[in-house]
Design a protein around this motif. Sequence first.
Motif, short mmCIF file in Angstrom:
data_model
loop_
_atom_site.label_atom_id
_atom_site.label_comp_id
_atom_site.label_asym_id
_atom_site.label_seq_id
_atom_site.Cartn_x
_atom_site.Cartn_y
_atom_site.Cartn_z
N LEU A 1 57.60 35.63 35.59
CA LEU A 1 56.18 36.10 35.43
C LEU A 1 55.67 36.25 34.05
O LEU A 1 54.44 35.63 33.73
CB LEU A 1 55.62 37.54 36.31
CG LEU A 1 55.90 37.37 37.45
CD1 LEU A 1 55.89 38.89 38.46
CD2 LEU A 1 54.97 36.42 38.12
N ARG A 2 56.40 36.49 33.25
CA ARG A 2 56.05 36.75 31.58
C ARG A 2 55.91 35.46 30.95
O ARG A 2 54.89 35.10 30.45
CB ARG A 2 57.23 37.44 30.98
CG ARG A 2 57.17 39.00 30.71
CD ARG A 2 58.56 39.55 30.01
NE ARG A 2 58.55 41.09 30.07
CZ ARG A 2 59.51 41.87 29.99
NH1 ARG A 2 60.58 41.17 30.16
NH2 ARG A 2 59.10 42.97 30.00
N ILE B 1 60.66 39.23 36.66
CA ILE B 1 59.59 39.77 35.76
C ILE B 1 59.70 38.57 34.55
O ILE B 1 58.63 38.17 34.01
CB ILE B 1 59.91 41.05 35.20
CG1 ILE B 1 59.49 42.08 36.18
CG2 ILE B 1 59.03 41.39 33.98
CD1 ILE B 1 58.31 42.16 36.93
N LYS C 1 49.20 41.19 31.28
CA LYS C 1 48.85 40.15 32.70
C LYS C 1 49.95 40.54 33.68
O LYS C 1 49.39 40.51 34.75
CB LYS C 1 48.67 38.73 31.85
CG LYS C 1 47.46 38.56 31.17
CD LYS C 1 47.14 37.09 31.14
CE LYS C 1 45.99 36.82 30.07
NZ LYS C 1 45.87 37.15 28.74
N VAL C 2 51.15 40.44 33.53
CA VAL C 2 51.90 40.74 34.44
C VAL C 2 51.85 41.85 35.26
O VAL C 2 51.91 42.11 36.47
CB VAL C 2 53.48 40.82 33.76
CG1 VAL C 2 54.42 41.40 34.90
CG2 VAL C 2 53.82 39.59 33.18
N ALA D 1 46.29 36.01 36.81
CA ALA D 1 46.45 37.63 36.45
C ALA D 1 45.47 38.10 37.52
O ALA D 1 45.75 39.18 38.05
CB ALA D 1 46.37 38.03 35.46
N LEU E 1 52.60 34.06 32.54
CA LEU E 1 51.37 34.73 32.16
C LEU E 1 51.12 35.07 30.70
O LEU E 1 49.90 35.46 30.33
CB LEU E 1 51.09 36.14 33.03
CG LEU E 1 51.24 35.93 34.62
CD1 LEU E 1 51.15 37.32 35.29
CD2 LEU E 1 49.88 35.01 34.82
N ASP F 1 52.86 41.14 28.99
CA ASP F 1 53.25 42.04 29.85
C ASP F 1 52.05 42.62 30.51
O ASP F 1 51.93 43.19 31.65
CB ASP F 1 54.03 43.23 29.31
CG ASP F 1 55.35 42.86 29.04
OD1 ASP F 1 55.83 41.72 29.45
OD2 ASP F 1 56.19 43.66 28.24
#
Length: 384
Positions: free
Chosen positions: A152-153, A149, A161-162, A203, A156, A159
Amino acid sequence: MMTCVSKIQFSGSRTVSFRCLLHCSTTSNTAQLEKNSSFLEEYLLNSLGFSKQEAVSALKKVNRTKPIKKDPNLVVNYFENLGLNKYHIKSIVSSYPKVLLCRVDKSLKPKIRFLQDLGVSGPALIKVILACKQLIWGRGLDGHFKPRINYLRELLGTDEKVVLALKKYALLLGPIECEKVDKNILLLQNYGFSKEKIAALIANNPRHIFLTTPERIEEKLRLVENFLGIPRESTMFYYGVQILCGRQKSTIDNKFDILRSYGWSNVHIFTMVRRLPLTLTMSGNRVRKSLDYFMNELGYTPYYLASRPFLFTLSLEKRVKPRNEVLKILNEKNKSTRKGDLGQVVCLRELKFVQDYLLPYKDEFPNMFESYVRNVGAQQIGTL
């Protein structure tokens, strides 16, 4: 000599003892394994609705030699409280039967709470759980989920968009070829994409960006620039790439063939696409219905429609046709102050259209007013 014999005898004695212990241990483990399998098989058959064949297949994934001290009902009840139905639970257990032996408080809840705190909840949470059945229960929170995560954070930015990306492709929680993703991002940057545009593209199209090779990504970028004719400097270039990410060129060609069958030239087609790439997302059936109405019933030309591509994005039944009927009646009644081009009138906000084209004639043409409300819906119009 005696000493040597003595050593040999001692060595043999230990070997025999070891073999005996090994045999006893193996026998004990086998007995416990059979006992566990029998217990789990009975639970799968009687509590979760497994067939005999399904249960046997699932139990092949369990090789537990320690006594089972946990109650599988605690796991099932927890899943039910999350909103999973019996088919969901059966699917999870079929894929990863060891989940029935997990501790709810120490193993299951922390992972789910982590996803919920991120913003994944309700139907989206169920979707993620079902898409990553083995992954969620078979991987650690600190060793896998949190680093994934965080990656991804960083990629992107937020949160939100994650969560959007996970809703579209839950397997982002699985193994990621970071090198491939980095190459794709660099390629997008070379085409002028900002960090924000790249985050938005990922996203909305995570599967494509994470799984597609850089060569295929570049092919899409060239299609947008060279085939669709949208320059990379145009604000529409981003939308063209976003649309082509999830579509084959053959799908686009089919849309073009439909337009050509109604007399559209390539000039008309590419004029429309460059102005509004979103038109490429419409189904072939919707394109035909729009063309039948605008061209065959209203007599609009390809030139008129190509310069007003937004007409294709509007609902025929809820917006275009009802407003066109109002315009037709007002024109027939020679209400010249309210004559207008349909392409302009359909762009008006609902309240503005009602105030300008309906309310002034509500008493004079009550049938027109009632027909419009019936077709559009009173909730859409609001309180009049």
